[in-house]
Design a protein around this motif. Structure first.
Motif, PDB file in Angstrom:
ATOM      1  N   LEU A 251     -84.874  17.316   0.920  1.00 45.01           N
ATOM      2  CA  LEU A 251     -85.869  17.714  -0.085  1.00 45.01           C
ATOM      3  C   LEU A 251     -86.888  18.713   0.461  1.00 45.01           C
ATOM      4  CD1 LEU A 251     -86.448  14.305  -1.916  1.00 45.01           C
ATOM      5  CD2 LEU A 251     -84.904  16.170  -2.527  1.00 45.01           C
ATOM      6  N   GLU A 252     -87.332  18.508   1.695  1.00 41.75           N
ATOM      7  CA  GLU A 252     -88.359  19.401   2.244  1.00 41.75           C
ATOM      8  C   GLU A 252     -87.760  20.649   2.878  1.00 41.75           C
ATOM      9  OE1 GLU A 252     -91.604  19.206   1.840  1.00 41.75           O
ATOM     10  OE2 GLU A 252     -91.349  17.373   0.677  1.00 41.75           O
ATOM     11  N   ARG A 253     -86.698  20.458   3.652  1.00 42.97           N
ATOM     12  CA  ARG A 253     -86.104  21.616   4.327  1.00 42.97           C
ATOM     13  C   ARG A 253     -85.087  22.334   3.442  1.00 42.97           C
ATOM     14  NH1 ARG A 253     -90.051  20.989   7.336  1.00 42.97           N
ATOM     15  NH2 ARG A 253     -89.854  20.365   9.515  1.00 42.97           N
ATOM     16  N   GLY A 254     -84.308  21.540   2.697  1.00 46.78           N
ATOM     17  CA  GLY A 254     -83.252  22.154   1.889  1.00 46.78           C
ATOM     18  C   GLY A 254     -83.747  22.692   0.560  1.00 46.78           C
ATOM     19  N   GLN A 255     -84.815  22.079  -0.003  1.00 40.20           N
ATOM     20  CA  GLN A 255     -85.385  22.519  -1.293  1.00 40.20           C
ATOM     21  C   GLN A 255     -84.303  22.673  -2.365  1.00 40.20           C
ATOM     22  OE1 GLN A 255     -88.770  23.381  -1.988  1.00 40.20           O
ATOM     23  NE2 GLN A 255     -89.306  22.438  -0.045  1.00 40.20           N
ATOM     24  N   PRO A 256     -83.578  21.576  -2.687  1.00 40.58           N
ATOM     25  CA  PRO A 256     -82.476  21.707  -3.655  1.00 40.58           C
ATOM     26  C   PRO A 256     -82.950  21.978  -5.080  1.00 40.58           C
ATOM     27  CG  PRO A 256     -82.876  19.386  -3.119  1.00 40.58           C
ATOM     28  CD  PRO A 256     -83.760  20.198  -2.201  1.00 40.58           C
ATOM     29  N   LYS A 257     -82.146  22.785  -5.787  1.00 35.99           N
ATOM     30  CA  LYS A 257     -82.427  23.041  -7.212  1.00 35.99           C
ATOM     31  C   LYS A 257     -81.182  22.655  -8.007  1.00 35.99           C
ATOM     32  CE  LYS A 257     -85.160  27.056  -5.909  1.00 35.99           C
ATOM     33  NZ  LYS A 257     -84.659  27.012  -4.533  1.00 35.99           N
ATOM     34  N   ALA A 258     -81.400  22.132  -9.204  1.00 30.64           N
ATOM     35  CA  ALA A 258     -80.273  21.703 -10.041  1.00 30.64           C
ATOM     36  C   ALA A 258     -79.276  22.848 -10.186  1.00 30.64           C
ATOM     37  CB  ALA A 258     -80.784  21.261 -11.408  1.00 30.64           C
ATOM     38  N   GLY A 259     -78.002  22.500 -10.090  1.00 32.03           N
ATOM     39  CA  GLY A 259     -76.949  23.496 -10.257  1.00 32.03           C
ATOM     40  C   GLY A 259     -76.482  24.114  -8.951  1.00 32.03           C
ATOM     41  N   GLU A 260     -77.266  23.934  -7.883  1.00 30.26           N
ATOM     42  CA  GLU A 260     -76.855  24.509  -6.594  1.00 30.26           C
ATOM     43  C   GLU A 260     -75.765  23.645  -5.947  1.00 30.26           C
ATOM     44  OE1 GLU A 260     -80.637  27.016  -4.897  1.00 30.26           O
ATOM     45  OE2 GLU A 260     -80.564  24.902  -4.372  1.00 30.26           O
ATOM     46  N   THR A 261     -75.002  24.264  -5.057  1.00 25.62           N
ATOM     47  CA  THR A 261     -73.979  23.530  -4.306  1.00 25.62           C
ATOM     48  C   THR A 261     -74.497  23.204  -2.911  1.00 25.62           C
ATOM     49  OG1 THR A 261     -72.124  24.441  -5.539  1.00 25.62           O
ATOM     50  CG2 THR A 261     -71.656  23.722  -3.290  1.00 25.62           C
ATOM     51  N   VAL A 262     -74.367  21.911  -2.564  1.00 24.13           N
ATOM     52  CA  VAL A 262     -74.805  21.425  -1.252  1.00 24.13           C
ATOM     53  C   VAL A 262     -73.562  21.039  -0.465  1.00 24.13           C
ATOM     54  CG1 VAL A 262     -76.182  19.676  -0.049  1.00 24.13           C
ATOM     55  CG2 VAL A 262     -76.915  20.501  -2.292  1.00 24.13           C
ATOM     56  N   PHE A 263     -73.448  21.562   0.740  1.00 23.88           N
ATOM     57  CA  PHE A 263     -72.303  21.238   1.607  1.00 23.88           C
ATOM     58  C   PHE A 263     -72.800  20.392   2.774  1.00 23.88           C
ATOM     59  CE2 PHE A 263     -69.630  22.548   5.346  1.00 23.88           C
ATOM     60  CZ  PHE A 263     -68.452  21.947   4.940  1.00 23.88           C
ATOM     61  N   ILE A 264     -72.216  19.191   2.934  1.00 21.02           N
ATOM     62  CA  ILE A 264     -72.697  18.243   3.949  1.00 21.02           C
ATOM     63  C   ILE A 264     -71.577  17.989   4.956  1.00 21.02           C
ATOM     64  CG2 ILE A 264     -73.630  15.923   4.329  1.00 21.02           C
ATOM     65  CD1 ILE A 264     -74.268  15.990   1.205  1.00 21.02           C
ATOM     66  N   THR A 265     -71.851  18.260   6.218  1.00 23.02           N
ATOM     67  CA  THR A 265     -70.864  17.925   7.248  1.00 23.02           C
ATOM     68  C   THR A 265     -71.162  16.506   7.745  1.00 23.02           C
ATOM     69  OG1 THR A 265     -72.197  18.834   9.048  1.00 23.02           O
ATOM     70  CG2 THR A 265     -70.655  20.348   7.963  1.00 23.02           C
ATOM     71  N   GLY A 266     -70.113  15.804   8.192  1.00 24.79           N
ATOM     72  CA  GLY A 266     -70.326  14.406   8.590  1.00 24.79           C
ATOM     73  C   GLY A 266     -70.818  13.603   7.398  1.00 24.79           C
ATOM     74  N   ALA A 267     -70.200  13.838   6.233  1.00 24.06           N
ATOM     75  CA  ALA A 267     -70.764  13.331   4.967  1.00 24.06           C
ATOM     76  C   ALA A 267     -70.648  11.822   4.797  1.00 24.06           C
ATOM     77  CB  ALA A 267     -70.083  14.034   3.803  1.00 24.06           C
ATOM     78  N   ALA A 268     -69.735  11.172   5.521  1.00 25.08           N
ATOM     79  CA  ALA A 268     -69.535   9.735   5.289  1.00 25.08           C
ATOM     80  C   ALA A 268     -70.463   8.862   6.120  1.00 25.08           C
ATOM     81  CB  ALA A 268     -68.075   9.364   5.566  1.00 25.08           C
ATOM     82  N   GLY A 269     -71.298   9.471   6.948  1.00 27.80           N
ATOM     83  CA  GLY A 269     -72.248   8.695   7.747  1.00 27.80           C
ATOM     84  C   GLY A 269     -73.443   8.268   6.911  1.00 27.80           C
ATOM     85  N   ILE A 270     -74.351   7.523   7.534  1.00 22.77           N
ATOM     86  CA  ILE A 270     -75.517   7.036   6.789  1.00 22.77           C
ATOM     87  C   ILE A 270     -76.360   8.208   6.285  1.00 22.77           C
ATOM     88  CG2 ILE A 270     -76.740   6.556   8.985  1.00 22.77           C
ATOM     89  CD1 ILE A 270     -77.327   4.825   5.580  1.00 22.77           C
ATOM     90  N   ILE A 271     -76.495   9.240   7.097  1.00 25.43           N
ATOM     91  CA  ILE A 271     -77.306  10.368   6.640  1.00 25.43           C
ATOM     92  C   ILE A 271     -76.547  11.174   5.583  1.00 25.43           C
ATOM     93  CG2 ILE A 271     -78.373  12.551   7.344  1.00 25.43           C
ATOM     94  CD1 ILE A 271     -79.364  11.115   9.822  1.00 25.43           C
ATOM     95  N   GLY A 272     -75.280  11.448   5.841  1.00 25.08           N
ATOM     96  CA  GLY A 272     -74.490  12.236   4.886  1.00 25.08           C
ATOM     97  C   GLY A 272     -74.404  11.581   3.516  1.00 25.08           C
ATOM     98  N   THR A 273     -74.147  10.278   3.480  1.00 22.74           N
ATOM     99  CA  THR A 273     -74.019   9.610   2.174  1.00 22.74           C
ATOM    100  C   THR A 273     -75.359   9.592   1.435  1.00 22.74           C
ATOM    101  OG1 THR A 273     -74.309   7.486   3.323  1.00 22.74           O
ATOM    102  CG2 THR A 273     -72.059   8.108   2.752  1.00 22.74           C
ATOM    103  N   THR A 274     -76.450   9.472   2.194  1.00 24.90           N
ATOM    104  CA  THR A 274     -77.771   9.447   1.548  1.00 24.90           C
ATOM    105  C   THR A 274     -78.124  10.834   1.024  1.00 24.90           C
ATOM    106  OG1 THR A 274     -78.367   7.703   3.117  1.00 24.90           O
ATOM    107  CG2 THR A 274     -80.153   8.667   1.847  1.00 24.90           C
TER     108      THR A 274
END
Ligand SMILES: NC(=O)c1ccc[n+]([C@@H]2O[C@H](COP(=O)([O-])OP(=O)(O)OC[C@H]3O[C@@H](n4cnc5c(N)ncnc54)[C@H](OP(=O)(O)O)[C@@H]3O)[C@@H](O)[C@H]2O)c1
Length: 329
Positions: free
Chosen positions: A137-160
């Motif tokens: 939220l603070e570093r990524g500043q997501p906006k609706a409609g944008e695509t977010v790509f998460i590496t290591g997505a199945a970990g506790i941080i990635g899933t959150t």
């Protein structure tokens, strides 16, 4: 009273081996004025422990040798000479891999057990959850409609991160190391999942993300970061959270595709969760609400017994953990 501890007795070169750790039975000393005694219930196994095992200082100094391995724990106060910390209260902090810890309250946080399961306070309601929340939220500043790509997505941080990004109206794409983990990610709302061990990430991104990536949330580094950089949308934000693919290497390999940041007029930024300590209550309350209303869930992978600590730690690097990795004492 005896206190079983797991000490680090030598520093690793590469992947840690089990002989770097030693079981030590210490005495619990009497409490001094202002101190309290904590009986640890859970130990958190986090990738950061690998970095702290090295000599030297990064954002905090490396852990000491011949002392309990530095780790977050959650425990109950069982004796107290400190009026602010009462017997029966629960606290978490960097209290080390040991059955009992003594604290004067510095660096220790009280846990509001009404906000969720006790163990969640080392996972989604603890340091990893805070990292995901503020990193996105603070570093990524997501906006609706944008695509977010998460590496290591199945970990506790990635899933959150993925679930918060969905709540913010984003399209969410993630990588993980098994079909089982990828299938789980689909059940919690990921739009596109890529098994990085069996699939070509670059081809999948080209096929499934023609709109390109607005936010990279990178837990892995190395090749996966390079591929992500080659698929950036204009104005993309690349949040470097970790680089688990590099932690056991003698030297970290930096990004080769960094000039793509120039073309995309993008930003590469880092997150250190401790910078947001004074805002943890806001994030804990929000994530707890999402969990309670059922718009978010979390998965845990819990082992029993402090003596297992060294072998369980290694599961982070083989990908054998599936969910927040914890030891219950
Ligand atoms: N900056 C901060 O303040 C901060 C705070 C906490 C954590 N972190 C970082 O956040 C990242 C994620 O932490 P976490 O607690 O959520 O751990 P985690 O993802 O629950 O566990 C680690 C996972 O990393 C994957 N992995 C291991 N070796 C890999 C490799 N060589 N290549 C690709 N994937 C690999 C494995 O999953 P697969 O089965 O998918 O391979 C493994 O399950 C880590 O890099 C950690 O250091 C940063």
């Amino acid at each position: 009273m005896k206190n079983l501890q797991i000490h680090l007795i030598a520093r690793p070169q590469g992947l840690p081996s089990l002989d770097l750790f030693q079981e030590v039975e210490a005495d619990v000393p009497p409490l001094q004025d202002g101190q309290f005694l904590i009986k640890n219930h859970y130990i958190s196994l986090d990738p950061a422990i690998r970095g702290w095992m090295n000599a030297g200082t990064t954002y905090i100094p490396g852990m000491a040798l011949n002392a309990p391995v530095r780790a977050f724990t959650l425990g109950e106060i069982v004796d107290s000479q400190n009026a602010d910390f009462k017997v029966g209260e629960f606290v978490n902090g960097l209290l080390g891999v040991q059955e009992y810890a003594i604290s004067d309250g510095k660096g220790v946080s009280k846990v509001d057990t009404s906000l969720g399961k006790l163990s969640w306070h080392l996972g989604i309601l603890g340091m990893p959850g805070m990292t995901a929340y503020f990193g996105l939220l603070e570093r990524g500043q997501p906006k609706a409609g944008e695509t977010v790509f998460i590496t290591g997505a199945a970990g506790i941080i990635g899933t959150t991160v993925g679930q918060i990004a969905k709540l913010k109206g984003c399209r969410v794409v993630g990588t993980a190391g098994s079909d089982e983990k990828c299938n789980y990610l689909k059940t919690i709302g990921f739009d596109v999942v890529i098994n990085y061990k069996t699939e070509n990430i670059a081809e999948r991104l080209a096929a499934d993300c023609p709109e390109k990536i607005s936010i990279v949330y990178d837990n892995v580094g190395g090749e996966q970061l390079d591929i992500a950089l080659a698929h950036l949308a204009m104005g993309a934000r690349v949040v470097i959270c970790g680089a688990i693919s590099q932690y056991n290497n003698a030297a970290i390999e930096g990004p080769k595709n960094y000039m793509k940041i120039v073309t995309a007029r993008g930003i590469i930024t880092g997150i250190i969760v401790f910078d947001f300590l004074n805002r943890y209550p806001e994030a804990v309350a929000q994530i707890s609400d999402w969990l309670t209303e059922g718009s978010m869930e979390t998965k845990e992978d819990i082992y029993e017994g402090i003596k297992q600590f060294p072998s369980v730690l290694l599961k982070l690097f083989s990908g054998e953990n599936f969910g927040k990795l914890l030891i219950k004492i």
